[in-house]
Design an enzyme around this catalytic site. Structure first.
Site, PDB file in Angstrom:
ATOM      1  N   LEU A   1      55.186  43.475  52.039  1.00 26.18           N
ATOM      2  CA  LEU A   1      55.891  44.757  52.056  1.00 26.18           C
ATOM      3  C   LEU A   1      55.111  45.750  52.926  1.00 26.18           C
ATOM      4  CD1 LEU A   1      58.185  46.501  51.096  1.00 26.18           C
ATOM      5  CD2 LEU A   1      56.999  46.837  48.938  1.00 26.18           C
ATOM      6  N   HIS A   2      55.552  45.891  54.164  1.00 20.58           N
ATOM      7  CA  HIS A   2      54.855  46.757  55.116  1.00 20.58           C
ATOM      8  C   HIS A   2      55.411  48.178  55.115  1.00 20.58           C
ATOM      9  CE1 HIS A   2      52.090  43.883  56.740  1.00 20.58           C
ATOM     10  NE2 HIS A   2      53.061  42.980  56.863  1.00 20.58           N
ATOM     11  N   ALA A   3      54.897  48.993  56.052  1.00 16.45           N
ATOM     12  CA  ALA A   3      55.187  50.424  56.020  1.00 16.45           C
ATOM     13  C   ALA A   3      56.665  50.756  56.214  1.00 16.45           C
ATOM     14  CB  ALA A   3      54.349  51.144  57.084  1.00 16.45           C
TER      15      ALA A   3
END
Lengths: 132, 90
Positions: free
Chosen positions: B15-17
């Site tokens: 889960l990235h930015a």
């Protein structure tokens, strides 16, 4: 699309303001005006009343502008502009928040269509957000 | 009327930015209070910084918990978004 709260990032460094604005704008899904006001008028390190004034105009979508200074002394430049009694975008708030985290939190909250006080709160709550 | 609702999603990517931002923007559109739970960590779904700090990675299960009048709609929307947002390349 409805207007969203605009954001002005006031930094002593033009590169820091621009890079943070790029990041925050992308996190705001391209729905938020995030405008950089970094560096002095001749491109050096410092802050500029004229750059802040111009950025406020660009960020104003009619529903309020949040100003986020990078360090305490950038606040002095913002305050000096506010003290000039010129017509400026309204409502306007200055956030006391970490620069990168505050900019990102503010942009995401503005992108959700929230009002200026919610955007201000999101930026200032960044003090409590741990990253580890 | 207070309603509570939950769902579990298995992440297929980290889960990235940017996906965290999409989730927080979507969550802010609901009246319900919404949390993501990963292991013993809990994030306020409406706070992008909180969602990023949860550090959810591929293969982990994320529990979505919502409480409020539009909780079922919130859980459904965020479940779909979470599944899409963590696909490889998102």
């Amino acid at each position: 699309m409805n207007a969203t709260v605009g954001i002005v990032l006031v930094s002593h460094s033009a590169a820091l303001a621009r890079g943070t604005a790029d990041l925050a704008a992308q996190m705001g899904a391209g729905r938020v005006r995030v405008v950089a006001a970094g560096g002095t008028d001749d491109g050096g390190l410092g802050t500029s009343i004229d750059k802040v004034r111009q950025a406020l105009g660009e960020a104003d979508g009619g529903v309020g502008v949040l100003v986020l200074p990078d360090l305490g002394s950038a606040v002095l430049t913002v305050r000096a502009l506010l003290a000039l009694d010129e017509p400026l975008p309204a409502p306007l708030e200055v956030a006391d928040a970490p620069f990168v985290e505050g900019a990102v939190a503010a942009a995401v909250t503005a992108a959700a269509g929230r009002d200026l006080m919610s955007v201000l709160t999101a930026a200032q709550e960044a003090w409590h957000a741990r990253k580890l | 009327m207070q309603e509570s609702c939950e769902a579990v999603v298995m992440l297929t990517g980290d889960l990235h930015a940017r996906p965290a931002a999409s989730l927080a923007i979507a969550a802010a559109g609901f009246e319900a209070s919404i949390a993501f739970l990963v292991g013993d960590r809990r994030a306020d779904a409406k706070s992008v910084l909180s969602v990023m700090a949860i550090g959810a990675t591929s293969g982990q299960q994320v529990r979505i918990l919502a409480e409020g009048p539009d909780a079922p709609q919130a859980v459904e929307a965020l479940r779909d978004l979470l599944a899409q947002a963590t696909q490889v390349g998102a």
